[in-house]
Design an enzyme around this catalytic site. Structure first.
Site, PDB file in Angstrom:
ATOM      1  N   HIS A 156       1.736   2.332  -3.387  1.00  0.00           N
ATOM      2  CA  HIS A 156       2.249   1.784  -1.944  1.00  0.00           C
ATOM      3  C   HIS A 156       4.069   1.721  -2.130  1.00  0.00           C
ATOM      4  CE1 HIS A 156       2.043  -2.342  -3.892  1.00  0.00           C
ATOM      5  NE2 HIS A 156       3.010  -2.891  -2.733  1.00  0.00           N
ATOM      6  N   HIS A 216       6.451  -0.422  -1.325  1.00  0.00           N
ATOM      7  CA  HIS A 216       7.312  -1.604  -1.710  1.00  0.00           C
ATOM      8  C   HIS A 216       8.279  -1.528  -2.719  1.00  0.00           C
ATOM      9  CE1 HIS A 216       4.618  -4.793   0.740  1.00  0.00           C
ATOM     10  NE2 HIS A 216       5.345  -4.036   1.362  1.00  0.00           N
ATOM     11  N   ASP A 254       9.560  -2.737  -4.981  1.00  0.00           N
ATOM     12  CA  ASP A 254       9.237  -3.257  -6.489  1.00  0.00           C
ATOM     13  C   ASP A 254       7.968  -2.618  -7.092  1.00  0.00           C
ATOM     14  OD1 ASP A 254       7.238  -4.744  -4.682  1.00  0.00           O
ATOM     15  OD2 ASP A 254       7.019  -6.282  -5.977  1.00  0.00           O
ATOM     16  N   HIS A 255       7.757  -1.419  -6.478  1.00  0.00           N
ATOM     17  CA  HIS A 255       6.760  -0.443  -6.889  1.00  0.00           C
ATOM     18  C   HIS A 255       7.114   0.982  -7.052  1.00  0.00           C
ATOM     19  CE1 HIS A 255       2.966  -3.258  -6.876  1.00  0.00           C
ATOM     20  NE2 HIS A 255       4.016  -4.008  -6.163  1.00  0.00           N
ATOM     21  N   HIS A 271      -2.492  -5.194   2.680  1.00  0.00           N
ATOM     22  CA  HIS A 271      -1.289  -5.306   2.099  1.00  0.00           C
ATOM     23  C   HIS A 271      -0.313  -4.483   2.700  1.00  0.00           C
ATOM     24  CE1 HIS A 271       1.927  -7.012  -0.693  1.00  0.00           C
ATOM     25  NE2 HIS A 271       2.084  -5.882  -0.916  1.00  0.00           N
ATOM     26  N   ASP A 306      -1.027  -4.090  -5.496  1.00  0.00           N
ATOM     27  CA  ASP A 306      -0.922  -5.404  -4.874  1.00  0.00           C
ATOM     28  C   ASP A 306      -2.188  -5.605  -3.926  1.00  0.00           C
ATOM     29  OD1 ASP A 306       1.262  -5.911  -5.985  1.00  0.00           O
ATOM     30  OD2 ASP A 306       2.713  -5.877  -4.318  1.00  0.00           O
ATOM     31  N   HIS A 323       1.272  -7.726 -10.742  1.00  0.00           N
ATOM     32  CA  HIS A 323       2.022  -8.969 -10.881  1.00  0.00           C
ATOM     33  C   HIS A 323       1.449 -10.021 -11.827  1.00  0.00           C
ATOM     34  CE1 HIS A 323       5.197  -8.151  -7.899  1.00  0.00           C
ATOM     35  NE2 HIS A 323       4.139  -7.534  -7.216  1.00  0.00           N
TER      36      HIS A 323
END
Length: 262
Positions: A63, A65, A67-68, A121, A140, A178
């Site tokens: 996805h 985001h 942090d990905h 998400h 996530d 995570h």
């Protein structure tokens, strides 16, 4: 597992990034193809490859985001790797080369991953499942003892997404993005305190973290027995969060809302 199959199995390496993210290297030994799943940063990814003498050939994003996907463009500039990501969210994946969906799946060397569309998400989230290697990379959507926050989707969407993943074999290893497991465990115990399997799993998780060990990958069979978000249709959780006649998806929404406040 036979020696021949072992030689051909995917090699999967878990490594930390940022404060609580995990990256995953997937190495297909017959062709040498190597992917990183959801690289938040370039430097730890390259270090993990260099330590093993692997050349990064692919990025698999679940996805959009930051942090990905934060390492996407730097990694592409440094290695020339091919970026694979969700067709359902193609405009938000930096450097996307190959957009994949449930019909296409995704290829890495001689391995094919089934792609699951798992919104909730985010609206375009996907997961990758390498059936032959019993490995699920779910970003996530599903966490060890948890699930992702509903930033862009509805409880109904997330419940249908989780049901897709719950249907996979118990021996599936769950590579989620995570290290949230201890926090998730505290909520899970509050949500379902009489669940003996959960009590045992929490003890295992706490022991692992006390030794500095990763809790990822989890096993899907354990998640089915312990994770409240996969168990929204369980009578114990329906009694706690639902009531007579309440839809499973609405129970899931109530559990997620309670976790957000926890």
């Amino acid at each position: 597992m036979s020696a021949q199959k072992s030689e051909k199995a995917l090699e999967i390496v878990v490594f930390p990034m940022l404060s609580d993210n995990y990256g995953f290297l997937i190495h297909e030994p017959l062709t040498g193809a190597t992917a990183v799943v959801d690289p938040a940063e370039a430097a730890p990814t390259l270090a993990a490859c260099d330590a093993r003498g692997w050349r990064l050939t692919h990025i698999f994003n679940t996805h959009h985001h930051g942090d990905h996907v934060g390492g996407n463009l730097d990694l592409k500039a440094k290695t020339g790797c091919t970026i694979v990501g969700p067709a359902y969210d193609r405009d938000r994946i930096p450097g996307l080369d190959i957009a994949v969906d449930e019909a296409s799946g995704a290829d890495l060397g001689n391995r094919h991953a089934k792609v699951f569309f798992v919104p909730g998400h985010t609206r375009g989230h996907i997961a990758y499942w390498f059936a032959e290697d019993a490995a699920l990379f779910c970003g996530d959507t599903l966490f060890a003892l948890g699930c992702g926050r509903l930033f862009e989707g509805t409880p109904a969407q997330m419940w249908q997404s989780l049901l897709k993943l719950r249907a996979l074999p118990d021996e599936t290893r769950v590579y989620c993005a995570h290290e949230y497991t201890q926090s998730n465990a505290r909520f899970a115990l509050a949500a379902e305190p009489e669940n003996v399997a959960l009590q045992q799993e929490v003890a295992r998780v706490n022991a692992a973290r006390a030794k500095g060990e990763f809790t990822i990958p989890s096993l899907l069979g354990r998640e089915k027995a312990c994770n409240p978000f996969l168990r929204a249709d369980a009578p114990s959780l329906q009694a706690h969060f639902g009531g007579a006649g309440m839809k499973d998806a609405d129970v899931l929404g109530a559990i997620r809302a309670a976790k957000d406040r926890f």
